[in-house]
Write a protein that holds these residues in place. Sequence first.
Motif, mmCIF file in Angstrom:
data_model
loop_
_atom_site.group_PDB
_atom_site.id
_atom_site.type_symbol
_atom_site.label_atom_id
_atom_site.label_comp_id
_atom_site.label_asym_id
_atom_site.label_seq_id
_atom_site.Cartn_x
_atom_site.Cartn_y
_atom_site.Cartn_z
ATOM 1 N N MET A 276 0.810 -1.292 -0.022
ATOM 2 C CA MET A 276 -0.053 0.146 -0.055
ATOM 3 C C MET A 276 0.854 1.274 -0.142
ATOM 4 N N PHE A 277 0.274 2.298 -0.598
ATOM 5 C CA PHE A 277 1.061 3.635 -0.592
ATOM 6 C C PHE A 277 0.179 4.796 0.206
ATOM 7 N N VAL A 278 0.650 5.743 0.726
ATOM 8 C CA VAL A 278 0.012 7.090 1.108
ATOM 9 C C VAL A 278 0.227 8.154 0.362
ATOM 10 N N ALA A 279 -0.770 8.843 0.287
ATOM 11 C CA ALA A 279 -0.810 10.129 -0.421
ATOM 12 C C ALA A 279 -1.534 11.078 0.432
ATOM 13 N N ARG A 280 -0.557 12.221 0.665
ATOM 14 C CA ARG A 280 -1.020 13.256 1.856
ATOM 15 C C ARG A 280 -1.302 14.649 1.076
ATOM 16 N N VAL A 281 -2.528 15.075 1.553
ATOM 17 C CA VAL A 281 -3.135 16.275 1.149
ATOM 18 C C VAL A 281 -3.200 17.361 2.348
ATOM 19 N N GLU A 282 -2.652 18.382 2.383
ATOM 20 C CA GLU A 282 -2.682 19.338 3.478
ATOM 21 C C GLU A 282 -2.835 20.630 3.008
ATOM 22 N N PRO A 283 -3.706 21.541 3.065
ATOM 23 C CA PRO A 283 -5.031 21.034 3.644
ATOM 24 C C PRO A 283 -5.823 20.327 2.730
ATOM 25 N N PRO A 284 -6.602 19.660 3.230
ATOM 26 C CA PRO A 284 -7.268 18.449 2.361
ATOM 27 C C PRO A 284 -8.404 19.061 1.397
ATOM 28 N N TRP A 285 -8.599 20.386 1.525
ATOM 29 C CA TRP A 285 -9.404 20.907 0.306
ATOM 30 C C TRP A 285 -8.768 21.740 -0.808
ATOM 31 N N GLU A 286 -7.332 21.758 -0.731
ATOM 32 C CA GLU A 286 -6.601 22.737 -1.377
ATOM 33 C C GLU A 286 -6.357 22.024 -3.040
ATOM 34 N N LEU A 287 -6.704 22.570 -3.904
ATOM 35 C CA LEU A 287 -6.281 21.829 -5.325
ATOM 36 C C LEU A 287 -4.911 21.632 -5.774
ATOM 37 N N GLU A 288 -4.011 22.433 -5.214
ATOM 38 C CA GLU A 288 -2.696 22.170 -5.530
ATOM 39 C C GLU A 288 -1.943 21.309 -4.893
ATOM 40 N N ALA A 289 -2.422 21.081 -3.560
ATOM 41 C CA ALA A 289 -1.688 19.927 -2.585
ATOM 42 C C ALA A 289 -2.510 18.569 -3.129
ATOM 43 N N TRP A 290 -3.655 18.397 -3.575
ATOM 44 C CA TRP A 290 -4.119 17.261 -4.268
ATOM 45 C C TRP A 290 -3.251 16.906 -5.521
ATOM 46 N N ARG A 291 -3.205 18.042 -6.227
ATOM 47 C CA ARG A 291 -2.422 17.933 -7.527
ATOM 48 C C ARG A 291 -1.110 17.277 -7.534
ATOM 49 N N VAL A 292 -0.390 17.879 -6.534
ATOM 50 C CA VAL A 292 0.946 17.443 -6.388
ATOM 51 C C VAL A 292 1.121 15.900 -6.117
ATOM 52 N N ALA A 293 0.105 15.741 -4.883
ATOM 53 C CA ALA A 293 -0.112 14.125 -4.800
ATOM 54 C C ALA A 293 -0.284 13.205 -5.764
ATOM 55 N N ALA A 294 -1.602 13.518 -6.431
ATOM 56 C CA ALA A 294 -1.946 12.928 -7.476
ATOM 57 C C ALA A 294 -0.926 12.800 -8.608
ATOM 58 N N ARG A 295 -0.222 13.861 -9.037
ATOM 59 C CA ARG A 295 0.724 13.664 -10.052
ATOM 60 C C ARG A 295 1.852 12.536 -9.829
ATOM 61 N N ALA A 296 2.308 12.839 -8.344
ATOM 62 C CA ALA A 296 3.495 12.096 -8.013
ATOM 63 C C ALA A 296 3.174 10.368 -8.169
ATOM 64 N N ALA A 297 1.734 10.213 -7.753
ATOM 65 C CA ALA A 297 1.182 8.787 -7.692
ATOM 66 C C ALA A 297 1.160 8.340 -9.249
ATOM 67 N N TRP A 298 0.689 9.243 -10.052
ATOM 68 C CA TRP A 298 0.272 8.675 -11.368
ATOM 69 C C TRP A 298 1.735 8.650 -12.087
ATOM 70 N N CYS A 299 2.690 9.656 -12.194
ATOM 71 C CA CYS A 299 3.814 9.566 -12.665
ATOM 72 C C CYS A 299 4.707 8.252 -12.232
ATOM 73 N N ALA A 300 4.371 7.706 -10.883
ATOM 74 C CA ALA A 300 5.065 6.504 -10.335
ATOM 75 C C ALA A 300 4.049 5.171 -10.970
ATOM 76 N N GLN A 301 3.049 5.583 -11.402
ATOM 77 C CA GLN A 301 2.141 4.419 -12.075
ATOM 78 C C GLN A 301 1.410 3.439 -10.838
ATOM 79 N N VAL A 302 1.066 4.264 -9.807
ATOM 80 C CA VAL A 302 0.492 3.597 -8.705
ATOM 81 C C VAL A 302 -0.754 3.378 -8.906
ATOM 82 N N PRO A 303 -1.596 2.529 -9.050
ATOM 83 C CA PRO A 303 -2.947 2.106 -9.296
ATOM 84 C C PRO A 303 -3.828 2.588 -8.151
ATOM 85 N N PRO A 304 -5.043 3.273 -8.561
ATOM 86 C CA PRO A 304 -6.014 3.796 -7.525
ATOM 87 C C PRO A 304 -6.232 2.968 -6.177
ATOM 88 N N GLU A 305 -6.478 1.615 -6.461
ATOM 89 C CA GLU A 305 -6.724 0.881 -5.380
ATOM 90 C C GLU A 305 -5.683 0.515 -4.596
#
Length: 472
Positions: A1-30
């Motif tokens: 399992m992998f962990v993605a951190r979003v702080e603050p949890p409502w901020e678009l840029e915080a989610w985008r950074v984590a989501a881009r890192a996960a996708w570029c590493a090809q980590v499946p959503p599940e």
Amino acid sequence: MFVARVEPPWELEAWRVAARAAWCAQVPPETVEWNGDAQGSLIGGQDVAALPAVREAPRVSSDFMALANAVLCHRDPQRHALLYRLLWRMGQGERGLLDHATDADVHRAEVLAKSVRRDTHKMKAFVRFREVPGETEAFVAWFEPEHYIVDRVAPFFARRFAGMRWAILTPYRSAHWDGHALAFGPGGVRADAPEDDARESLWRTYYANIFNPARLNPTMMRSEMPQKYWKHLPETQLLPELIQNAGARVREMAERAPELPRRRIPEAPAEPVLTADDSLDAVRAAAAACRRCELWQPATRTVFGEGPDDARVVLMGEQPGDEEDLSGRPFVGPAGKLLDRVLAELGIDRRTLYLTNAVKHFRFEQRGKRRLHRNPTSTQVQACRPWLQQELARIDPQLIVCLGANAARTVLGGDFQLMAQRGQWRVMAEGARALATLHPSWVLRQPEGEARQAALALFKNDLALLAAALPQ
């Protein structure tokens, strides 16, 4: 399992950074646990931010980013995972995924976004500022939003109430405006905001007077103004009594004797009676009260002529435009600037000319916030003709230059054909000579390039005839 951190949890840029890192590493959503809102698993995992990239970041549409920006403000703990799942699918080839409204993920995201937009609207409508005792122009409001929308809505209040210092407190977040910049801080409690102030008593009095019992619809009222917000609104203290007495007030209104409607527009002042001995300034003052046609109603003001009372040359256009209507001066808009440029190139001093229009009010069509020029009718031109005659009689010019077809027909007759007869001096009955040419606004309406340059050359050649007629 992998962990993605979003702080603050409502901020678009915080989610985008984590989501881009996960996708570029090809980590499946599940395989990703999102710890926004502390909803992550108790089982530890590797942070996606530390993973090496194996692919480039995917390109997504602005529609997806707008959707993500709204969804992230929702309190649903699964929203981060939902958005990453959508990103993963689009990156894997489902480019038109957002167009499939029946897709389960797309539908869920739209539901969350709609809820956030509704909460945003409620916050804009139901925040009530109360004055801080002992401070000048300082206000505090308490609000309890359903979702994380303070950062999303605060810029609206900064624009709307830019001239005062204020703070909006909520249980999870606060926003502060000092008159220059927005700042955010931790949440508060209801007791941190004032309970009441003097303005609320005035507001309740005003609300009671504008309340229309004939249009009372409690069901619709509760839909638009849910009761959970009532505790924030001073006017809701009046609602039980206003609703209870609505029936009696409607009957009273029905039985009341009818009243004659009041005029929305005040009666026009009477035009002064002019004589031949009155000055041009007297004519100008009389024209300011002109009501001879309907154009005065939507226009800002009468735009009279401008220039020396003894000018040898009168330049006459068709009617004022938008900028002329606002300023009260002729030829100050784009067409006027072009005219000034051509006059300067020909060595003609505008200050020696008298500039006016055949019609003294701006005729326009409202298109949103824009006012689009419309040609005046023959009836409107005829109604304005006495003002032009009064101007010409007092100035007694030697040369008259008509800019545009309507101006030319006003001076040279209704059968005048501008494009066939322009650029020729004609002797008037009074002894003055008149020349017709293009209106500078017509030149500006031509497509940029050769067409506009050709139109400008015609305009300049005609005005060169004026320059040649002036004494050296």
